[in-house]
Design a protein around this motif. Sequence first.
Motif: not given
Lengths: 336, 336
Positions: A58, A60, A109, A111-114, B45-49, B93, B95, B114
Motif C-alpha cells: 500500500s 502506507v 490496519v 488485516g485489511t492490508s491498509m 477482513q476485506p482487502h482495503a485496496g 481512517d 492519513l 488515496m
Amino acid sequence: MRISDVARHAGVSPSTVSYVLSGKRSISAATRERVLESIETLGYQPHAGARALASNRSNVIALVVPLRPGIHVPVAMQFAVSVVTSARDREHDVLLLTQAEGESGLRRVAGTSMVDGIIVMDVEVDDARIPTLRSLSHPSVLIGVPADTEGLTCIDLDFEAAGRACVAHLAALGHREVALIGQPPSVYERRTGFAERTVAGFEAEARERGVANTVVPCDAAPAAVTAAVTRLLRERPGLTGIVVHNEPAVAPLLEAVRGLGREVPADLSVVAIAPDDLATEVSPPLTSVSLPAEEVGGRAVSLLMDKLDDIDPPEVTLLPPRLVPRASAAARPAPS
Amino acid sequence: MRISDVARHAGVSPSTVSYVLSGKRSISAATRERVLESIETLGYQPHAGARALASNRSNVIALVVPLRPGIHVPVAMQFAVSVVTSARDREHDVLLLTQAEGESGLRRVAGTSMVDGIIVMDVEVDDARIPTLRSLSHPSVLIGVPADTEGLTCIDLDFEAAGRACVAHLAALGHREVALIGQPPSVYERRTGFAERTVAGFEAEARERGVANTVVPCDAAPAAVTAAVTRLLRERPGLTGIVVHNEPAVAPLLEAVRGLGREVPADLSVVAIAPDDLATEVSPPLTSVSLPAEEVGGRAVSLLMDKLDDIDPPEVTLLPPRLVPRASAAARPAPS
DNA sequence: CAGCGCAGTCGAAGCGCTTCGACACGCATA
DNA sequence: TATGCGTGTCGAAGCGCTTCGACTGCGCTG
C-alpha cells in the motif's frame, strides 16, 4: 486517466509504463523519456488502491501515537513529524492511529492490508500490544524498548547511558550529592521503558561513583514542581546537582530554584535530558543530553523499510546520548 | 482469505457477502446471520485496496496538521485526535499530512485516490492552499475561516464572538480599561484567521462599550510574557482587566502578575480563551471561553462526511463561544 | 387465475494496476 | 554458421472487491 491512456499517448504498452514507474525491468532511455513526458503532459497519477491490490503493497505505514497522561505532547509530535517526513522521503504515507484504537486497530490496519508496516511509539516495559504485533504478519518497529525484545525491532535513545552521562558530568564537576527530577508518577506506574532506564542509569552511575542520590518523580504542574524542589532542597542540604528528565517541569524548576534564592549554576547545577530547543530556550541555557526525536523517528522508518525489504535489522538499536555542556552546570560550590 | 472463501463457507455467492457487509441490498435475516458467522469464524477482513479500487472509496481522509512557529502543539493535537476519533466512529481512517508537504501533498493524495476527502487545520486568511483545494475534485473542510469562503466548507469557534464575550464580561464587572495578550507576532504576520478575528471582536466590543483597550501580541517564552506584562502594567496604570489568547503564555502571565505584586483577581482580572483543561489546571482557575477542540474536530468530520454523501453543508459554521466564570475575574477594584 | 411487484440471490463484468512468461532482436561466442 | 544470452517490450492473467442486471419465487391485486 489511467495507465493505458499514458501507454497509448506514449505509443507503448501499459506494462512498459508500469516498468518505467517501478524500475523493475530495464527500459531503454528513449522509451523511458517518452513515457515520462506523456505522464507529465497528461498529469497521470496512478490509483493507489489498484496499485495496492496488484502489488500487495500500500505504500502506507501506520503510526501509533501516544495519548496518555504524563506524555509531553510537543516531544511526541516531534517524533511523529520526523516519522512522516522520513516516510515521505521513501515514498510512503502515514496513517495515524491513536492509542485508544488499541490492539484491534493494529489488527484492522494490518488485516485489511491498509498498511505495509507499523511504528509504535511510547512502548511500555510489558506492553499489551506486543503479543498482537508478534502475531501480525506485518513488520513493525517500536520506539522504546520493552522487557522482552525477542523477535522485535526496537529503537530509542540509550536512556540508561543518558542517565549515567548526566551523573558522570556532575561528578566530574565535583558534585557529591545529586537528585533526579523524573517523570510524573503515572509514567513509572505504567512502567514506561525510557523513564525506568534513565533512573537505572542514574542510580547505577551514582552508586559506582559513590555519589549520594535520590529520585523524585514529579508531576508537570508548576505547583508540583515547586513543591518537589522546595522539599528536596530542604531535606537535602548537601544537594548541589539536579538532573531533570521531565520536559514541562524544566521551566518551573528553574523558576522554583530562583524563588528559593539559589543561583543556577553558582549554587546548584542542573542537567536536563530534553530536546535541544527546550534546553536552549530557557535561561540559563541548560547543559543537557539531547533527545534526538528527529533521528529516532528517521531510524524507526529506516528499520521498518529494511524489514519491508526483507533485511532483518538488530532487535535493539540504542542511540548513544550526547551531552552538550551549556551554562547550567558548573563546579560544585565550596561547602559553606 | 478472500470474500469467496467466506461465500463458500456460508453457502452463498460473493456478491451476497458483499451486500451483507455493505447493506446496499436487502438480505434475509437468515442469510445475513450465516454470512456474519462465517466471517467471524474465518476471521475475514476485506482487502482495503481491492475495496477502494472497486468502490472508488478508500474510507480514508487526509488531515493536514500545522507545524508552524507559534502554534501551540497540545491544542493542535487535541484537534487532530478528535478528528481521528470521529473519523473512526464513521469507519474512516486518517492519513497524516504535514504542512511541509504543502499543496503538492494535497494533489497527490487526492489524485491517487488515496483519500476520500481532506481536512485542513490552521487556515490563514489568504491561505495558499485554497486554490488547490478548490481545484480538487475531492471534498474538503477547513478548520479556520479564510477571507473568501466561496465554495468552501469552514468550521471554527466564533473567535470574534469570543473576543467580544471576554470584553463584555469584564465590562459588566465594571472594568474600564482592558488589554489583550495575543498570539505571537508571527501568527498575525501570516494572517491566521482565528487570531485576527479575536482581535476584531475584542476591539469592537471595547469600542462599543467605551472601554479603553490595547492589543499586545506576545511570544510564548516566559521571559517575553513577563516583559510584556511588566511594560503593560507600567504604561497603563488604569488597566484592570486582561484577556489572554495565547495558551503557553497563560502560566507565565499569572506568574509575572504575581511577581509584580498584584493579586488575581483582586487587583487584576484575567479572562482566557483556552481549552478548559488549561484554564482549570492553573491557580486561580481561570474564567475562560473554552476552546472546544473536541467539538470542532468532530464537526469537521461530520461536515466532510456530509459532503461525501452529497449533502452540501453551509460554507461557514461558527460555534458560539461559551464563557465559564471561574476565579480569575472579579469586580473592578476601587481606583486608588 | 393471470399478472405484477418485490425481496432475495446470483453471475459476470469490471475497477486500474503489476507481473509473469514469451518473444524479438542484436551481439558475442563457439 | 549455428548457438546462446541479455535487453527491451508486449500481452494477458490476475489482485479481491463492488455493482449491475437478471432471475426466481412468493404473496398480492384485480
